[in-house]
Each structure stands twice: as structure tokens, then as C-alpha cells.
Design a protein around this motif. Structure first.
Motif, PDB file in Angstrom:
ATOM      1  N   MET A 200       0.781  -1.420  -0.012  1.00 56.22           N
ATOM      2  CA  MET A 200      -0.072  -0.052   0.117  1.00 56.22           C
ATOM      3  C   MET A 200       0.823   1.274   0.062  1.00 56.22           C
ATOM      4  O   MET A 200       0.674   2.407  -0.794  1.00 56.22           O
ATOM      5  N   ARG A 201       2.057   1.262   0.663  1.00 58.16           N
ATOM      6  CA  ARG A 201       2.926   2.456   0.460  1.00 58.16           C
ATOM      7  C   ARG A 201       3.498   2.767  -0.640  1.00 58.16           C
ATOM      8  O   ARG A 201       3.519   3.746  -1.086  1.00 58.16           O
ATOM      9  N   ILE A 202       3.760   1.589  -1.461  1.00 63.28           N
ATOM     10  CA  ILE A 202       4.224   1.916  -2.929  1.00 63.28           C
ATOM     11  C   ILE A 202       3.076   2.603  -3.759  1.00 63.28           C
ATOM     12  O   ILE A 202       3.105   3.343  -4.520  1.00 63.28           O
ATOM     13  N   VAL A 203       1.913   2.204  -3.548  1.00 62.55           N
ATOM     14  CA  VAL A 203       0.715   2.758  -4.331  1.00 62.55           C
ATOM     15  C   VAL A 203       0.454   4.309  -3.873  1.00 62.55           C
ATOM     16  O   VAL A 203       0.298   5.011  -4.719  1.00 62.55           O
ATOM     17  N   VAL A 204       0.710   4.507  -2.534  1.00 63.28           N
ATOM     18  CA  VAL A 204       0.586   6.013  -2.003  1.00 63.28           C
ATOM     19  C   VAL A 204       1.702   6.800  -2.848  1.00 63.28           C
ATOM     20  O   VAL A 204       1.379   7.863  -2.987  1.00 63.28           O
ATOM     21  N   ILE A 205       2.962   6.308  -2.749  1.00 60.91           N
ATOM     22  CA  ILE A 205       4.028   7.025  -3.414  1.00 60.91           C
ATOM     23  C   ILE A 205       3.707   7.229  -4.770  1.00 60.91           C
ATOM     24  O   ILE A 205       3.995   8.035  -5.391  1.00 60.91           O
ATOM     25  N   LEU A 206       3.158   6.200  -5.456  1.00 61.65           N
ATOM     26  CA  LEU A 206       3.059   6.259  -7.029  1.00 61.65           C
ATOM     27  C   LEU A 206       1.960   7.226  -7.182  1.00 61.65           C
ATOM     28  O   LEU A 206       2.004   8.121  -8.082  1.00 61.65           O
ATOM     29  N   ALA A 207       0.873   7.293  -6.370  1.00 65.10           N
ATOM     30  CA  ALA A 207       0.009   8.421  -6.606  1.00 65.10           C
ATOM     31  C   ALA A 207       0.373   9.695  -6.336  1.00 65.10           C
ATOM     32  O   ALA A 207       0.070  10.586  -6.818  1.00 65.10           O
ATOM     33  N   GLY A 208       1.464  10.032  -5.450  1.00 69.25           N
ATOM     34  CA  GLY A 208       1.961  11.260  -4.907  1.00 69.25           C
ATOM     35  C   GLY A 208       2.761  11.498  -6.459  1.00 69.25           C
ATOM     36  O   GLY A 208       2.610  12.857  -6.470  1.00 69.25           O
ATOM     37  N   TRP A 209       3.527  10.779  -6.881  1.00 68.71           N
ATOM     38  CA  TRP A 209       4.266  11.094  -8.071  1.00 68.71           C
ATOM     39  C   TRP A 209       3.534  11.364  -9.267  1.00 68.71           C
ATOM     40  O   TRP A 209       3.961  12.214 -10.014  1.00 68.71           O
ATOM     41  N   SER A 210       2.554  10.780  -9.276  1.00 70.53           N
ATOM     42  CA  SER A 210       1.538  10.859 -10.462  1.00 70.53           C
ATOM     43  C   SER A 210       0.980  12.369 -10.642  1.00 70.53           C
ATOM     44  O   SER A 210       0.565  13.029 -11.503  1.00 70.53           O
ATOM     45  N   GLY A 211       0.914  13.079  -9.420  1.00 64.82           N
ATOM     46  CA  GLY A 211       0.290  14.371  -9.396  1.00 64.82           C
ATOM     47  C   GLY A 211       1.117  15.450  -9.987  1.00 64.82           C
ATOM     48  O   GLY A 211       0.575  16.584 -10.446  1.00 64.82           O
ATOM     49  N   PHE A 212       2.514  15.128 -10.107  1.00 58.97           N
ATOM     50  CA  PHE A 212       3.396  16.200 -10.807  1.00 58.97           C
ATOM     51  C   PHE A 212       3.223  16.066 -12.398  1.00 58.97           C
ATOM     52  O   PHE A 212       3.797  16.746 -13.134  1.00 58.97           O
ATOM     53  N   VAL A 213       2.467  15.013 -12.684  1.00 60.86           N
ATOM     54  CA  VAL A 213       2.429  14.863 -14.192  1.00 60.86           C
ATOM     55  C   VAL A 213       0.822  15.108 -14.628  1.00 60.86           C
ATOM     56  O   VAL A 213       0.549  15.656 -15.382  1.00 60.86           O
ATOM     57  N   GLY A 214       0.225  14.282 -14.121  1.00 66.37           N
ATOM     58  CA  GLY A 214      -1.271  14.186 -14.148  1.00 66.37           C
ATOM     59  C   GLY A 214      -2.077  15.330 -13.281  1.00 66.37           C
ATOM     60  O   GLY A 214      -3.326  15.024 -13.846  1.00 66.37           O
ATOM     61  N   GLY A 215      -1.390  15.593 -12.381  1.00 66.45           N
ATOM     62  CA  GLY A 215      -2.362  16.365 -11.281  1.00 66.45           C
ATOM     63  C   GLY A 215      -3.293  15.767 -10.536  1.00 66.45           C
ATOM     64  O   GLY A 215      -3.110  14.519 -10.441  1.00 66.45           O
TER      65      GLY A 215
END
Length: 306
Positions: A200-215
Motif C-alpha cells: 500500500m505504501r508503494i501505491v501511495v508513493i505512485l499516486a504522489g508522483w503522478s500528481g506532478f504529471v497528471g495533476g
């Protein structure tokens, strides 16, 4: 004085030559930049067409963007970027008409789209920084919340339904069977879901970094898909209860027609009269009575999971 005049004249000449050279260099660089942007935009539009075609592919009767919020968001982002490029071309590379109304509308539409994308990315960056910095705490909170509200809460609800909820007397046999069925599904899902919680921590990190590209919208799409997968067992409960409820309603309707001396004409798709034998009426009446008394138990489970 003559030397000063010659120096000022020489300075003016060199300044004019330098400004002309700089202007020509600026025009050449601007033309190169425009050509590079035109090539990049054309390439992006061509690649986006292939990407949209992939998102429209169907597997088992479903398309990718229909079953996944991330797929829908990727499709939206690609279409938005293509539309933004077309607006930019229409605003800055189209001759301005005499009245200027169309040009002004295209200009306003272009900058409105830019503002929407910029606001989405700014919010995504802010939320992404928080998610990346607090990924462990957010992941642990999500796991505890899912365990509390999708496992323990469901178990307590089913156990409550098993013991005559709110004084409603249910059928003991059917109630026990349905309760055991749903409890087994909960235990099966817990055994499957437990190994996934450590990622679940990896999913949270992936969601965090996706905000810099997809908002921020891409982050919400990722969390939406993650929530749909982690609560899939509740959808199973709803489907099982719905199928049982639907099957019993259809059976009751058919037996009620038999009790009334009617039957469904499949060829003409209508209800016709029919003369049943005494044995058929007796068996149909018994089955109709049994299903009528079992119907409240099925209805309670269906209403609970609906």
C-alpha cells in the motif's frame, strides 16, 4: 569635437548593425522554435491517436477506460492536450479576422484550458509532496480503515443479521446458510488481501508522483481504482444477493401465474390462460408458499448489501 563625433557615429553604426543582427537571430530562433514545436505537436497528436485506440480496445466485453478510472483519466488528459494544441494553433497561427470575435474566443478558450491544467497540476504537486513525505503513515491509515470498515464491520453486520435483526424473525435455515456463505467470502477475501497490504505504501508513493504529471485528478483516479480493488468483495456480496433476489422474484412471479391459472407464452411474449392439472396446481401452490415465507430473509440480505 570631431573625434567625439566620429566615435558617436561609429557607435551608432555598430549599434544599428548589432541590433539588426540580433533581430535576425531572434527571428531565426523563433522560426526554429516554431518548427520544433510544430513537429513535436504533430508527433504527439499521432501518438495520442494510437494511445486512444489502445484505450478503446475491449477485453471480455469491456473497454479499458470503462473499467478503470486511471484509463478514463489518461483518455481525458490526452484529449485535453490535443484540444489544447489545436486551440494554440487556432489562436496564434491563424490570421486574425476583421471583426476579431472568433480570434478572441479561441484566445480565451486556450488560456482557460491552460488555467484548468495548471490548477490541476498545482494541486497535484501540493498533494503529491504530502503523500510522498507521509507515505508510510497514509498507507497504514488506509490499511487500518479498510480492515475496520470492509472486514470487521461486515462481519458484525452479518452476525447481527443472523440473530433476528430488530426483532424480525427470519428463516433459521436460510439465514444460517446465507450468513455462512458471506462469512466464508469475507475470510477468503481477507486471506487474499492480507499479502497485498504491504504494497500500500508503494501505491501511495505512485499516486504522489503522478500528481506532478497528471495533476490531482490522476491521484484521485489512482485512489479510486485502488479503492475499487480493495473493496471488491463487497461487490461480490451485492452480486450474490442480487442474483438470489432476482431468481426468487422471477420464480414467485411464475408460480403466481400458475396459481392464477395462467402461463407465459414465449412465442408471443404475453400471458395466456392455461388449464393445469390438479397435481401441477398443488405442487405450484406448495412451492409458492415456501418461497413466499423465504422471501423476507433474502430481501433483508439484498437490502443490506444494496
Amino acid at each position: 569635437p570631431q573625434g567625439a563625433a566620429r566615435r558617436s557615429l561609429r557607435t551608432a553604426v555598430w549599434t544599428t548593425i548589432a541590433s539588426e543582427t540580433n533581430r535576425q537571430a531572434f527571428e531565426r530562433s523563433q522560426a526554429s522554435a516554431n518548427a520544433l514545436f510544430a513537429w513535436a505537436s504533430s508527433t504527439f497528436i499521432m501518438l495520442s491517436a494510437y494511445l486512444l485506440r489502445v484505450l478503446d480496445l475491449s477485453a471480455f466485453g469491456f473497454r479499458v477506460k470503462e473499467v478503470s478510472a486511471v484509463g478514463q483519466q489518461v483518455d481525458l488528459i490526452v484529449r485535453r492536450m490535443v484540444y489544447l494544441i489545436e486551440q494554440w494553433r487556432a489562436s496564434y497561427h491563424t490570421p486574425k479576422p476583421a471583426h476579431g470575435r472568433r480570434h478572441n474566443a479561441q484566445y480565451a478558450g486556450f488560456w482557460n484550458s491552460v488555467w484548468v491544467i495548471a490548477a490541476d497540476i498545482v494541486l497535484g504537486c501540493a498533494l503529491g509532496i504530502f503523500l510522498v513525505m507521509c507515505s508510510q503513515a497514509v498507507g497504514d491509515w488506509i490499511v487500518l480503515s479498510l480492515e475496520q470498515y470492509t472486514v470487521k464491520s461486515l462481519e458484525s453486520t452479518i452476525l447481527w443479521l443472523r440473530g433476528w435483526p430488530a426483532g424480525l424473525k427470519l428463516n433459521n435455515g436460510l439465514d444460517g446458510f446465507l450468513a455462512e456463505l458471506f462469512l466464508w467470502l469475507i475470510h477468503f477475501w481477507t486471506a487474499m488481501f492480507q499479502p497485498v497490504t504491504k504494497y500500500m505504501r508503494i501505491v501511495v508513493i505512485l499516486a504522489g508522483w503522478s500528481g506532478f504529471v497528471g495533476g490531482c485528478s490522476m491521484q484521485l483516479a489512482i485512489f479510486s481504482d485502488a479503492m475499487a480493488l480493495t473493496t471488491l468483495h463487497t461487490y461480490w456480496f451485492y452480486m450474490v444477493a442480487t442474483r438470489i433476489f432476482h431468481w426468487q422474484l422471477l420464480t414467485l412471479y411464475s408460480l403466481f401465474n400458475l396459481f392464477r391459472g395462467r402461463k407465459h407464452n414465449v412465442l408471443r411474449n404475453r400471458i395466456d390462460s392455461c388449464d393445469y392439472d390438479l397435481d401441477q396446481l398443488l405442487i405450484g401452490t406448495i412451492l409458492f408458499t415456501l418461497l413466499t415465507y423465504l422471501f423476507p430473509t433474502v430481501l433483508v440480505y439484498y437490502a443490506t448489501f444494496a
